[in-house]
Each structure stands twice: as structure tokens, then as C-alpha cells.
Scaffold this motif. Structure first.
Motif, PDB file in Angstrom:
ATOM      1  N   HIS A   3       0.836  -1.206   0.000  1.00  0.00           N
ATOM      2  CA  HIS A   3       0.000   0.000   0.000  1.00  0.00           C
ATOM      3  C   HIS A   3       0.868   1.252   0.000  1.00  0.00           C
ATOM      4  O   HIS A   3       0.600   2.215  -0.734  1.00  0.00           O
ATOM      5  CB  HIS A   3      -0.927  -0.039   1.220  1.00  0.00           C
ATOM      6  CG  HIS A   3      -1.907   1.071   1.255  1.00  0.00           C
ATOM      7  ND1 HIS A   3      -1.637   2.274   1.860  1.00  0.00           N
ATOM      8  CD2 HIS A   3      -3.159   1.169   0.747  1.00  0.00           C
ATOM      9  CE1 HIS A   3      -2.679   3.060   1.737  1.00  0.00           C
ATOM     10  NE2 HIS A   3      -3.623   2.412   1.064  1.00  0.00           N
ATOM     11  N   THR A   4       1.927   1.249   0.789  1.00  0.00           N
ATOM     12  CA  THR A   4       2.830   2.399   0.871  1.00  0.00           C
ATOM     13  C   THR A   4       3.590   2.610  -0.433  1.00  0.00           C
ATOM     14  O   THR A   4       3.763   3.752  -0.881  1.00  0.00           O
ATOM     15  CB  THR A   4       3.830   2.198   2.031  1.00  0.00           C
ATOM     16  OG1 THR A   4       3.103   1.907   3.225  1.00  0.00           O
ATOM     17  CG2 THR A   4       4.673   3.437   2.238  1.00  0.00           C
ATOM     18  N   LEU A   7       1.136   3.998  -3.025  1.00  0.00           N
ATOM     19  CA  LEU A   7       0.819   5.382  -2.691  1.00  0.00           C
ATOM     20  C   LEU A   7       1.973   6.316  -3.044  1.00  0.00           C
ATOM     21  O   LEU A   7       1.763   7.399  -3.592  1.00  0.00           O
ATOM     22  CB  LEU A   7       0.465   5.502  -1.213  1.00  0.00           C
ATOM     23  CG  LEU A   7       0.028   6.878  -0.737  1.00  0.00           C
ATOM     24  CD1 LEU A   7      -1.247   7.301  -1.441  1.00  0.00           C
ATOM     25  CD2 LEU A   7      -0.162   6.879   0.763  1.00  0.00           C
ATOM     26  N   THR A  70      -4.290   4.357  -9.198  1.00  0.00           N
ATOM     27  CA  THR A  70      -5.437   4.746  -8.381  1.00  0.00           C
ATOM     28  C   THR A  70      -6.387   3.563  -8.177  1.00  0.00           C
ATOM     29  O   THR A  70      -6.871   3.326  -7.054  1.00  0.00           O
ATOM     30  CB  THR A  70      -6.197   5.915  -9.029  1.00  0.00           C
ATOM     31  OG1 THR A  70      -5.270   6.983  -9.248  1.00  0.00           O
ATOM     32  CG2 THR A  70      -7.338   6.392  -8.172  1.00  0.00           C
ATOM     33  N   LEU A  73      -4.732   1.121  -5.845  1.00  0.00           N
ATOM     34  CA  LEU A  73      -4.744   1.611  -4.467  1.00  0.00           C
ATOM     35  C   LEU A  73      -6.124   1.454  -3.843  1.00  0.00           C
ATOM     36  O   LEU A  73      -6.235   1.095  -2.664  1.00  0.00           O
ATOM     37  CB  LEU A  73      -4.304   3.076  -4.443  1.00  0.00           C
ATOM     38  CG  LEU A  73      -4.072   3.686  -3.070  1.00  0.00           C
ATOM     39  CD1 LEU A  73      -2.898   2.990  -2.391  1.00  0.00           C
ATOM     40  CD2 LEU A  73      -3.786   5.168  -3.194  1.00  0.00           C
ATOM     41  N   ALA A  74      -7.159   1.683  -4.624  1.00  0.00           N
ATOM     42  CA  ALA A  74      -8.520   1.482  -4.124  1.00  0.00           C
ATOM     43  C   ALA A  74      -8.773  -0.006  -3.838  1.00  0.00           C
ATOM     44  O   ALA A  74      -9.442  -0.347  -2.858  1.00  0.00           O
ATOM     45  CB  ALA A  74      -9.529   1.999  -5.127  1.00  0.00           C
ATOM     46  N   GLY A  77      -6.991  -0.921  -0.617  1.00  0.00           N
ATOM     47  CA  GLY A  77      -7.579  -0.300   0.567  1.00  0.00           C
ATOM     48  C   GLY A  77      -8.775  -1.031   1.098  1.00  0.00           C
ATOM     49  O   GLY A  77      -9.206  -0.811   2.223  1.00  0.00           O
TER      50      GLY A  77
END
Length: 78
Positions: A3-4, A7, A70, A73-74, A77
Motif C-alpha cells: 500500500h505504501t 501510494l 489509483t 490503491l482502491a 484499501g
């Protein structure tokens, strides 16, 4: 961890995309310029050359990368 990384890549791509778009020269001003610029882009004989061509292709690549990052990342999450 993943995730990092995603991002961080998204932030770098976002800044690069803003920078590349701001470097491009404007075709015309106003709404009529946007319409005629779009028509010239579709039907015109003049093709972009040199730096304008590089910036145009780089904008396409960075925007696709932006959307992929994007979406990923969604997905991460959730």
C-alpha cells in the motif's frame, strides 16, 4: 507495505503529470480555440513534432499509469 509503495508511486506520477501538462504549450485561447484546436487535432495535416510530441506521449503514459495506480490503491484499501 505494498500500500505504501503504490501510494508513493501515485504521488510521484501525480506530480510528474502536473509538471508535464504545465510544460505543454497552449494551442489557442478560449472556447472557440478549444473547438478549433480539437478539430485541428483530428483533421489537421500538421502533426506534433519534437518536444510537443514527446510531452503529448508522456502525458498519455502518465495518465494511464495514474489511473492504474489509483484503481490498484482502491483495491488494496478494501
Amino acid at each position: 507495505m505494498l500500500h505504501t509503495i503504490v501510494l508513493t508511486l501515485l504521488i510521484i506520477v501525480s506530480i510528474a503529470l502536473i509538471f508535464v501538462v504545465l510544460l505543454q504549450s497552449g494551442k489557442s485561447a478560449g472556447l472557440s480555440g478549444a473547438i478549433s484546436g480539437g478539430a485541428e487535432q483530428l483533421f489537421g495535416k500538421q502533426k506534433a513534432r519534437g518536444l510537443d510530441l514527446i510531452l503529448h506521449r508522456l502525458t498519455i503514459i502518465l495518465s494511464v499509469l495514474f489511473f492504474l495506480l489509483t484503481i490498484s490503491l482502491a483495491y488494496l484499501g478494501v
